[in-house]
Design a protein around this motif. Sequence first.
Motif: not given
Length: 275
Positions: A203-208, A230-238
Amino acid sequence: MKWTNQLKASTTLLAALVMAGCSSYPDEGQGGMGEYTAMSDFSPVFPEEPLGPEHGLRFDFHLARLQLDSLINQGAEWCFPASVVQAETKEKRIARELEGGLLLDAANDIVILRKNLNKLELQLDYVTSETECVPPSQNASFQSDKAIITQLVDLLNVDNQFAVGSTEINPKYMGHLAEAANLLKQHRHLKLSVTGHADMAGSPEYNEKLAMGRAKQVERYLVIFGLETARIQTLSVGETLPLTEGDTPAIRLTNRRVSIDIVSTNAQGGGYEHL
C-alpha cells in the motif's frame, strides 16, 4: 535561456509512449537499467522512417542535452559541480536505454532529468544574480573534486540494494557504502541527500514507511562507517518515483532502492549546492 515552454511541447509524445507500454529487460551490455556507459550520439529524426515514440524521446533527450549544455556555458559546472556530474550521469543512462530499446525507462529518466535541470536553472539564476560562476583559481583541485563526486555517484547509485519488503542492505551494497564513507571522510565539504524508494507491491502508506526505513538504514551504516549524522539528510518518496515503470520481478528489484545525491558546500557565493 528558459526551456520550460520548449520542453512542454514534447509532453504529449511522452504520454503516447507510456500508453504504448514499451519496456523490457535486456542482458548486461545491451542498455540495461543499471548501466552508466558512454554517451551515444542520437539524431532527433531518422531519415525516411515514419515518426514514432522513439523519435519523440530522442528529440526530448536532445532538448535536455541542449539545456544542460547551456547551463554549463553559463558556469553551472563551477558553481554546482555535483549537480552537473549527476545530470551527465543521467544523460548517459538515458542514451543506453534508448540504444537498448528501453523506451519507457528512457521516458521516465528524461522526466527526472528535466526536473533536475529546471531546478539547477533556478539555482544558477539566483547565484549569478549575486556573483559570477567562473573557474576556480585552483583548477587542478577542482578537477580532483569533480572526480571524487563522480566516483561517489557511481558507488552509491547502483541496483540490487534491498530484498522484497526489507530494509536490510545487500552485503555488496554495504561494501559500496563503506568505500563511500571513507571517501567522504577525506572530503568534508560534501554531504549526502538519501531518498528512500519502494516498489509497487504494498500500500502507499506501507511503501512510504518502508522507503524511509531504507533511507534510515543507509544512514545508520554510513554513521557506523564513520560519517557524521549531520552530513546526511534522509527523505522518503515511497512508491511515487520509480526508477523504471512496470511490475516484472526485475523492474521491482531496481525500484527497491535509495537514490543518493551529493551536496557540495563549496559552491561559489558562500552557499550550498542543493540537489
